[in-house]
Write an enzyme that holds these catalytic residues in place. Structure first.
Site, PDB file in Angstrom:
ATOM      1  N   LYS A 240       0.881  -1.193   0.004  1.00  0.00           N
ATOM      2  CA  LYS A 240      -0.109  -0.118   0.083  1.00  0.00           C
ATOM      3  C   LYS A 240       1.078   1.214   0.132  1.00  0.00           C
ATOM      4  O   LYS A 240       1.940   1.233   1.049  1.00  0.00           O
ATOM      5  CB  LYS A 240      -1.240   0.320   1.729  1.00  0.00           C
ATOM      6  CG  LYS A 240      -2.031   1.458   1.612  1.00  0.00           C
ATOM      7  CD  LYS A 240      -2.183   1.114   2.919  1.00  0.00           C
ATOM      8  CE  LYS A 240      -3.019   2.453   3.129  1.00  0.00           C
ATOM      9  NZ  LYS A 240      -3.780   2.972   4.568  1.00  0.00           N
ATOM     10  N   ASP A 245      -2.145  10.346   3.464  1.00  0.00           N
ATOM     11  CA  ASP A 245      -3.503  10.104   3.448  1.00  0.00           C
ATOM     12  C   ASP A 245      -4.381  11.804   4.294  1.00  0.00           C
ATOM     13  O   ASP A 245      -4.054  12.046   5.227  1.00  0.00           O
ATOM     14  CB  ASP A 245      -4.060   9.272   4.104  1.00  0.00           C
ATOM     15  CG  ASP A 245      -5.306   8.821   4.057  1.00  0.00           C
ATOM     16  OD1 ASP A 245      -5.989   9.394   3.854  1.00  0.00           O
ATOM     17  OD2 ASP A 245      -5.314   8.128   5.000  1.00  0.00           O
ATOM     18  N   LYS A 252      -9.184  13.902   8.116  1.00  0.00           N
ATOM     19  CA  LYS A 252      -8.895  13.430   9.766  1.00  0.00           C
ATOM     20  C   LYS A 252      -8.909  14.700  10.589  1.00  0.00           C
ATOM     21  O   LYS A 252      -9.082  15.866   9.979  1.00  0.00           O
ATOM     22  CB  LYS A 252      -7.482  12.813   9.031  1.00  0.00           C
ATOM     23  CG  LYS A 252      -7.218  11.590   8.267  1.00  0.00           C
ATOM     24  CD  LYS A 252      -6.412  11.164   8.493  1.00  0.00           C
ATOM     25  CE  LYS A 252      -5.625   9.731   7.640  1.00  0.00           C
ATOM     26  NZ  LYS A 252      -6.401   8.473   8.928  1.00  0.00           N
ATOM     27  N   ASP A 263       1.787   6.849   5.489  1.00  0.00           N
ATOM     28  CA  ASP A 263       0.804   5.312   5.172  1.00  0.00           C
ATOM     29  C   ASP A 263       1.881   4.795   3.996  1.00  0.00           C
ATOM     30  O   ASP A 263       0.674   4.275   3.139  1.00  0.00           O
ATOM     31  CB  ASP A 263      -0.612   5.985   4.891  1.00  0.00           C
ATOM     32  CG  ASP A 263      -1.852   5.403   4.563  1.00  0.00           C
ATOM     33  OD1 ASP A 263      -1.640   4.653   5.407  1.00  0.00           O
ATOM     34  OD2 ASP A 263      -2.813   6.022   4.506  1.00  0.00           O
ATOM     35  N   ASP A 322     -12.289   7.638   3.895  1.00  0.00           N
ATOM     36  CA  ASP A 322     -10.245   7.372   4.768  1.00  0.00           C
ATOM     37  C   ASP A 322     -10.112   5.970   5.005  1.00  0.00           C
ATOM     38  O   ASP A 322      -9.230   5.796   5.801  1.00  0.00           O
ATOM     39  CB  ASP A 322     -10.705   8.029   6.073  1.00  0.00           C
ATOM     40  CG  ASP A 322      -9.167   8.381   7.760  1.00  0.00           C
ATOM     41  OD1 ASP A 322      -8.577   8.280   6.613  1.00  0.00           O
ATOM     42  OD2 ASP A 322      -9.341   8.069   8.677  1.00  0.00           O
ATOM     43  N   GLU A 324      -9.548   4.085   2.581  1.00  0.00           N
ATOM     44  CA  GLU A 324      -9.451   4.386   1.176  1.00  0.00           C
ATOM     45  C   GLU A 324      -8.301   2.342   0.924  1.00  0.00           C
ATOM     46  O   GLU A 324      -7.684   2.380  -0.380  1.00  0.00           O
ATOM     47  CB  GLU A 324      -8.502   5.223   0.573  1.00  0.00           C
ATOM     48  CG  GLU A 324      -6.860   5.676   1.229  1.00  0.00           C
ATOM     49  CD  GLU A 324      -6.641   6.067   2.520  1.00  0.00           C
ATOM     50  OE1 GLU A 324      -5.788   5.041   2.955  1.00  0.00           O
ATOM     51  OE2 GLU A 324      -7.684   5.907   3.114  1.00  0.00           O
ATOM     52  N   ARG A 326      -7.629  -0.062   1.494  1.00  0.00           N
ATOM     53  CA  ARG A 326      -8.223  -1.566   1.234  1.00  0.00           C
ATOM     54  C   ARG A 326      -8.580  -1.670   0.138  1.00  0.00           C
ATOM     55  O   ARG A 326      -8.561  -2.193  -1.280  1.00  0.00           O
ATOM     56  CB  ARG A 326      -8.916  -1.744   2.120  1.00  0.00           C
ATOM     57  CG  ARG A 326     -10.932  -0.785   2.256  1.00  0.00           C
ATOM     58  CD  ARG A 326     -10.823  -1.319   3.677  1.00  0.00           C
ATOM     59  NE  ARG A 326     -10.710  -0.675   4.200  1.00  0.00           N
ATOM     60  CZ  ARG A 326     -10.708  -0.722   5.905  1.00  0.00           C
ATOM     61  NH1 ARG A 326     -12.520  -1.502   6.101  1.00  0.00           N
ATOM     62  NH2 ARG A 326     -10.077  -0.470   6.899  1.00  0.00           N
TER      63      ARG A 326
END
Length: 480
Positions: A240, A245, A252, A263, A322, A324, A326
C-alpha cells in the site's frame, strides 16, 4: 560508517574502542568488574557505560540471545556517536547472533536528517567485527562471513525503506515513488513497469483511481520483478503506497494528519524487500507490486455513498473515504494475480488503527486462511527482529462488511474487529486458487514510531523487510 568483518582475533585488531556485552554472570567474572561497579554499571538490559581510560564501551544484556544483543548493539552505537572516537571493535557472541548484532549497529546508527540545515556528525568511521567468539570457542569463518554479509544487506535495505517512508508528502509523491522504483531497478538489475493514470483506466483499476482522483499528484502502479535463473519459487509482494492520506471527504482530525506520510510504509517495505532479495541473489523469483496514490480533497473527490467497481468486477459501497488503502489494495491485488502466477502472494499495509488496539504498537498483524502458511511464516521470522501476531478470521465478522446496495462495504457496520474486517474485505479480491497462498500483514503499529524503542529512533522502522527476507530465505532452504 564502514562495517567490516575481519578474519582476525579481537586482540590483533587496532581500534580506539572495544565493545563488551555483559550479563550478570559475565560481569562477575569480568576482569573489569571492580572498575565497572565503581562506575555504577549494572548488567541490566541496555544499561550503558563508557570507560574512556580503558577504551571500553560496555552494555548490559539480560542474556546472549538475539533480541537482547540486537537492542544492546543499538544502544552502544547511539551512545558512541556522541563522542569523538573513529573506530570500534567487538567479538562475536555466537554464530547464530551475527545478524542481530549487525542489525543492531546498522539500524541503530540510522537517523533521518534530510531536512536538517545542520547535519549531525558521526565521527565513528569503522565498526570492526573480529572472527573470535567472546567465550573462546572457534567460529566457522565461511559461515560467519555469509551471515555477516546477508545481515548487512538486509539491514541496509531496511534503512532504505525507512528513508523513503520518512520523506515528506511534497517530496515523495506517487510519481516520485515510481521514479525511485525505476532507479532501484536500474541499479539492481530488476525489471520495472509503471502504469500511469491512462494505463490504470485501461486496466479497469477504478477503486484505485477513485482514491487518487482528487490529488494533483496522480496515482501510479509499480511492478518490479527479480527473475533469477532456475528459480525455486515465485512470490508476489503487494504494498500500500498512500504517499499522503488526508482522509478524503471523511477528513481526518488535524492531529491525525501529522504522521500520514507513513501511510506509504507498505510500499516502501516492498521496495526494501526487492532491494534485499536482488542483492542477496536468492533463488526465488520475486515480484513487487505497489499502488501509489494520494487521498486528497477537491470537487472531484470520491464520496461516501459512491459505489465503485473494482478491477475484478466486485462492487464496493463507500461508507468512509478514509478507508482508502483497502480500495487501492483491492485493485492491485487483483492486478498482481492476473499478471503473475505466484506460489504465494503477501500484502503489506498500514491499514487499521484497530490492529494496534488488538496487538499493541510493536507487532504486525498477520491474517489469512492457511494455518500451515501462518506456521511457516512464524517459524521463519522468529529471529528476524520483528514481532508478528496472528488474528483469526471468522464467518460472523464477514457479516459486518455486507452491503445492501453493492457486493461489499469498505468499512464494517460495527466498530469491532476492524483489523480483521479490513482483511476480510481484501479477501474478496483474492481468487479461490490463491486463498491458501495469500497472507495479509497489517503494519500500522510497528511501521512508524514517535518514541524510540528497540533499534529504532523517531520515525519509520522499515517494518516487514527483515521478516519477509527471512521467509524468502526459508523457501530456498526448504526446497533444497
Amino acid at each position: 560508517m564502514n562495517v567490516i568483518l575481519k578474519d582476525q582475533a579481537l586482540s590483533t585488531i587496532d581500534a580506539e574502542l572495544t565493545a563488551l556485552f555483559l550479563n550478570e554472570e559475565a560481569l562477575e567474572s569480568s576482569e573489569h568488574k571492580s572498575l565497572l561497579k565503581k562506575s555504577g554499571f549494572k548488567a541490566s538490559q541496555d544499561n550503558f557505560t563508557i570507560l574512556h581510560e580503558s577504551g571500553l564501551v560496555v552494555c548490559g544484556v539480560e542474556n546472549y540471545g538475539s533480541t537482547a544483543l540486537r537492542s544492546a548493539a543499538a544502544t552502544v552505537i547511539k551512545n558512541v556517536k556522541k563522542y569523538n572516537y573513529s573506530s570500534l571493535k567487538l567479538q562475536q557472541y555466537y554464530l547464530k547472533n551475527v545478524a542481530a548484532l549487525v542489525e543492531g549497529f546498522v539500524m541503530g546508527a540510522y537517523s533521518f536528517e534530510m531536512y536538517k540545515s545542520e547535519k549531525s556528525e558521526n565521527p565513528l568511521e569503522e565498526l570492526l567485527f573480529a572472527n573470535d567468539d567472546f567465550n573462546g570457542e572457534d567460529v566457522d569463518f565461511a559461515a560467519l562471513q555469509k551471515a555477516f554479509d546477508d545481515a548487512l544487506v538486509t539491514s541496509t535495505a531496511t534503512n532504505f525503506a525507512r528513508e523513503l517512508v520518512n520523506m515528506t508528502p511534497q517530496d515523495m509523491t506517487p510519481e516520485v515513488m515510481a521514479e525511485t522504483a525505476e532507479t532501484l531497478a536500474n541499479t539492481n538489475g530488476l525489471e520495472c513497469e509503471i502504469l500511469d493514470e491512462k494505463a490504470l483506466e485501461f486496466e479497469n483499476m477504478n477503486a484505485m483511481l477513485a482514491v487518487g482522483r482528487a490529488s494533483v499528484n496522480k496515482p501510479r502502479l509499480i511492478h518490479l520483478a527479480y527473475k533469477p535463473e532456475n528459480a525455486l519459487k515465485r512470490v508476489s509482494l503487494v504494498g500500500k503506497g498512500l504517499t499522503y492520506d488526508s482522509g478524503g471527504l471523511s477528513l481526518k482530525p488535524a492531529t491525525s494528519m501529522v504522521t500520514m506520510k507513513m501511510d506509504k510504509a507498505g510500499a516502501c517495505a516492498v521496495l526494501g524487500m526487492m532491494k534485499a532479495v536482488s542483492e542477496l541473489k536468492l533463488p526465488i523469483e520475486v515480484h513487487g507490486f505497489i499502488g501509489a496514490a494520494e487521498n486528497m480533497v477537491d470537487g472531484s473527490s470520491y464520496k461516501p455513498d459512491d459505489v465503485l467497481t473494482a478491477r475484478n468486477g466486485k462492487t464496493i459501497e463507500v461508507r468512509n473515504t478514509d478507508a482508502e488503502g483497502r480500495l487501492v489494495l483491492a485493485d492491485v491485488l487483483a492486478y498482481a494475480q492476473d499478471t503473475v502466477d505466484a506460489d504465494y502472494i503477501f500484502d503489506y499495509a498500514t491499514l487499521t488503527g484497530a490492529c494496534m488496539v488488538a496487538l499493541g504498537p510493536y507487532t504486525t498483524g498477520m491474517m489469512g486462511h492457511s494455518n500451515h502458511l501462518k506456521h511457516n511464516i512464524m517459524k521463519a521470522t522468529a529471529h528476524s527482529g520483528e514481532l508478528v501476531g496472528s488474528l483469526p478470521f471468522n464467518d460472523h465478522l464477514k457479516k459486518l462488511i455486507k452491503s445492501d446496495v453493492a457486493d461489499i462495504c469498505n468499512i464494517g457496520s460495527k466498530p469491532y474487529g476492524g483489523a480483521i474486517t479490513a482483511a476480510l474485505f481484501l479477501d474478496h479480491f483474492i481468487t479461490d486458487e490463491m486463498k491458501s497462498k495469500w497472507m495479509h500483514f497489517d503494519i500500522a503499529g510497528p511501521a512508524y514510531t514517535e518514541s524510540p524503542w528497540d533499534v529504532y529512533g523517531h520515525g519509520a522502522t522499515g517494518a516487514g523487510v527483515r521478516m519477509t527476507v527471512k521467509f524468502l530465505e526459508s523457501l530456498s532452504v526448504e526446497k533444497k
